[in-house]
Design an enzyme around this catalytic site. Structure first.
Site, PDB file in Angstrom:
ATOM      1  N   LYS A 146       0.766  -1.207  -0.017  1.00  0.00           N
ATOM      2  CA  LYS A 146      -0.038  -0.027   0.030  1.00  0.00           C
ATOM      3  C   LYS A 146       0.944   1.246   0.005  1.00  0.00           C
ATOM      4  O   LYS A 146       2.035   1.383   0.698  1.00  0.00           O
ATOM      5  CB  LYS A 146      -0.862   0.060   1.338  1.00  0.00           C
ATOM      6  CG  LYS A 146      -1.939   1.185   1.451  1.00  0.00           C
ATOM      7  CD  LYS A 146      -2.840   0.915   2.494  1.00  0.00           C
ATOM      8  CE  LYS A 146      -4.000   2.170   2.805  1.00  0.00           C
ATOM      9  NZ  LYS A 146      -4.516   1.807   4.105  1.00  0.00           N
ATOM     10  N   SER A 186      -9.345   1.965   3.592  1.00  0.00           N
ATOM     11  CA  SER A 186      -8.672   2.886   2.421  1.00  0.00           C
ATOM     12  C   SER A 186      -7.856   1.855   1.824  1.00  0.00           C
ATOM     13  O   SER A 186      -7.237   2.179   0.906  1.00  0.00           O
ATOM     14  CB  SER A 186      -7.886   3.937   3.455  1.00  0.00           C
ATOM     15  OG  SER A 186      -7.119   3.038   4.285  1.00  0.00           O
ATOM     16  N   SER A 192      -9.703  -0.395   7.733  1.00  0.00           N
ATOM     17  CA  SER A 192      -8.976  -0.127   6.263  1.00  0.00           C
ATOM     18  C   SER A 192      -8.322  -1.654   5.696  1.00  0.00           C
ATOM     19  O   SER A 192      -8.308  -1.635   4.481  1.00  0.00           O
ATOM     20  CB  SER A 192      -8.040   0.651   6.206  1.00  0.00           C
ATOM     21  OG  SER A 192      -8.592   1.986   6.324  1.00  0.00           O
TER      22      SER A 192
HETATM   23  N1  GLN Z   1     -12.813   4.264   7.252  1.00  0.00           N
HETATM   24  C1  GLN Z   1     -11.966   4.479   8.535  1.00  0.00           C
HETATM   25  C2  GLN Z   1     -11.473   6.099   8.034  1.00  0.00           C
HETATM   26  O1  GLN Z   1     -12.007   6.713   7.225  1.00  0.00           O
HETATM   27  C3  GLN Z   1     -10.739   3.689   8.502  1.00  0.00           C
HETATM   28  C4  GLN Z   1      -9.563   4.166   7.829  1.00  0.00           C
HETATM   29  C5  GLN Z   1      -8.551   3.309   8.133  1.00  0.00           C
HETATM   30  O2  GLN Z   1      -8.407   2.327   8.783  1.00  0.00           O
HETATM   31  N2  GLN Z   1      -7.225   3.764   7.553  1.00  0.00           N
HETATM   32  O3  GLN Z   1     -11.175   6.650   9.190  1.00  0.00           O
END
Ligand code: GLN
Length: 488
Positions: A79, A154, A178
């Protein structure tokens, strides 16, 4: 040549060791597949072609000289918020579009040491803020099962890449779901390790008390193999914990007999997607048939997890992202008359709307006068959520829940309503607040043909229980679930 697409790491490494294929064969095959199929889903945002082929040749030499290892010669994607020395690490943002990292993340060093081949960097929500991969500077990543839907976020690029057969596995990061939510949306396995199990050194920080790097792959075994390679204490990350890393392979074949699996009643609420509910309850039945005992448990503070997370995570983000001022890192606006203007223009132009929303939210909850009402209160409720899990794990080995309230949703469906987007994280973010490990495992398909995952959660550093239950569940599953792949 044998079919090299959708082959788990465990299978590839056997083929490599026996000389049936070379690492270069696999790497070139995947690079070609990425070139053909990636434009349709935008899962990779940058390839590391030359270094990947070099790594593969290096691995082949080692194999020829008699060396072996579960990741030796195996291609993996990373990532794009995990640093690779002398490589660009964008974090999905204009702010870091041209940022060249002076060092590699600890996890990258460890993967390289294990002989893995790094293929390239995957798409993501900007600064990992999002649940749909729609906030990326480089355009959305699309779900290979249906390109009108999102892959989740994400770590959407990592999940979509594995699901599309572009790489056998990838690293993601999980601050509030995420890894697990995109794994569920894309029909792959995703593991968030215990906070402190994997070094965060070289991971671009979003919310430092929640962030954790973890593996995403085709099978539970593959995630165990990768965790084995990347886990452990690192003096460069003071929150990484110095306790021994167990042999995870041991737990994979222990079976579910005798395990106590808790179903938290707060996760099976009225109004949840009926297909998701049925798939998760089916998984509970399967584990029961495999010899586990199913028990209802209660995590009473669950309903506060979303508001608590959306105070704490933005608070930490507002502090972490203050470093992007046009002086130290990345983008700098070039049309400012004063230093102050340069700061303001850089941040106005360098960050997207969601990142700005988080910075404003976070700055607000940390500001004098509101700190006690929001940030401090959220921290207190966080402790109650931690205690919920502690109580549950007095009775259970693992908890079984949905990974996400619905299958993958349509592109654009939630972009106008941040609250709707945040509510998608309802089953995953409490895990980050508590620090405990959790895994999402493919468990079925919706009537529209979209994958649905189940989540298993264990106590701190009890990844072995997760692997045990998840691998046992995987064995009970309809084989079609692992054999069905999206057609691109
Ligand atoms: N969807 C969550 C956020 O927007 C988690 C994001 C993540 O785990 N990086 O904060």
């Amino acid at each position: 040549m044998p079919d090299l697409t959708y082959q788990p790491i465990a299978v590839l490494s056997k083929k490599l060791a026996s000389g049936e294929v070379s690492s270069k064969d696999i790497t070139l095959h995947l690079l070609d597949r990425i070139e053909r199929l990636n434009p349709a889903i935008n899962a990779f945002i940058r390839m590391e072609k030359e270094s990947a082929v070099r790594d593969a040749e290096e691995a082949d030499k080692k194999i020829a000289s008699g060396k072996s290892g579960p990741l030796l010669g195996v291609p993996i994607a990373v990532k794009d918020l995990i640093a690779i020395e002398n490589g660009v690490t964008t974090c999905g943002s204009r702010m870091l579009e041209n940022f060249v990292s002076p060092y590699s993340a600890k996890v990258v060093e460890k993967l390289r040491k294990a002989g893995a081949v790094i293929l390239g960097k995957t798409n993501m929500d900007e600064f990992a803020m999002g649940s749909s991969n729609e906030t990326s500077r480089f355009g959305p990543c699309l779900n290979p099962w249906n390109t009108e839907t999102v892959p989740g976020g994400s770590s959407g690029g990592s999940a979509a890449a594995v699901a599309a057969g572009l790489c056998p596995a990838a690293l993601g990061s999980d601050t509030g779901g995420s890894i697990r939510q995109p794994a569920s949306f894309c029909g792959i396995v995703g593991l968030k390790p215990t906070y402190g199990r994997v070094s965060r050194f070289g991971l671009v920080a979003f919310a430092s008390s929640l962030d954790q790097i973890g593996p995403m792959g085709l099978t539970v075994e593959d995630t165990a193999i990768i965790l084995q390679a990347i886990a452990g204490h690192d003096p460069m990350d003071s929150t990484s914990v110095d306790i021994p890393v167990p042999d995870y392979s041991e737990s994979l074949n222990e079976g579910a007999r005798g395990m106590v699996v808790g179903l938290p009643k707060e996760y099976y609420v009225k109004g949840m997607d009926e297909e998701v509910r049925a798939i998760v309850l089916n998984a509970a039945d399967a584990l029961e048939k495999a010899g586990a005992k199913i028990e209802e448990v209660s995590l009473p503070y669950t309903e506060y997890a979303v508001p608590v997370y959306y105070v704490i995570a933005p608070a930490e983000a507002s502090s972490n992202l203050s470093r992007y001022d046009g002086v130290k890192y990345g983008y700098r606006s070039d049309h400012s008359a004063t230093l102050e203007e340069m700061y303001a223009n850089t941040r106005t132009e360098g960050f997207g709307a969601e990142v700005k929303r988080r910075i404003m939210l976070g700055t607000y909850v940390l500001s004098a006068g509101y700190y006690d009402d929001y940030y401090l209160k959220a921290q207190k409720v966080r402790t109650l959520i931690i205690n919920d899990f502690k109580d549950a794990f007095k009775k259970c080995d693992v908890l079984l829940t949905p990974a996400a309230p619905t299958p993958a949703f349509k592109l654009g469906e939630k972009t106008d309503n941040p609250l709707k987007m945040y509510l998608n994280d309802i089953f995953t973010i409490n895990v980050n607040l508590a620090g405990v490990p959790a895994i999402s495992v493919p468990a079925g398909f919706s009537s529209a043909g979209m994958p649905v995952g189940v989540q298993m959660i264990a106590d701190n550093f009890n990844e072995p229980a997760l692997f045990r239950a998840a691998a046992a569940f995987e064995k009970t599953r309809d084989p079609e679930i692992s054999q069905k792949h999206p057609s691109l």
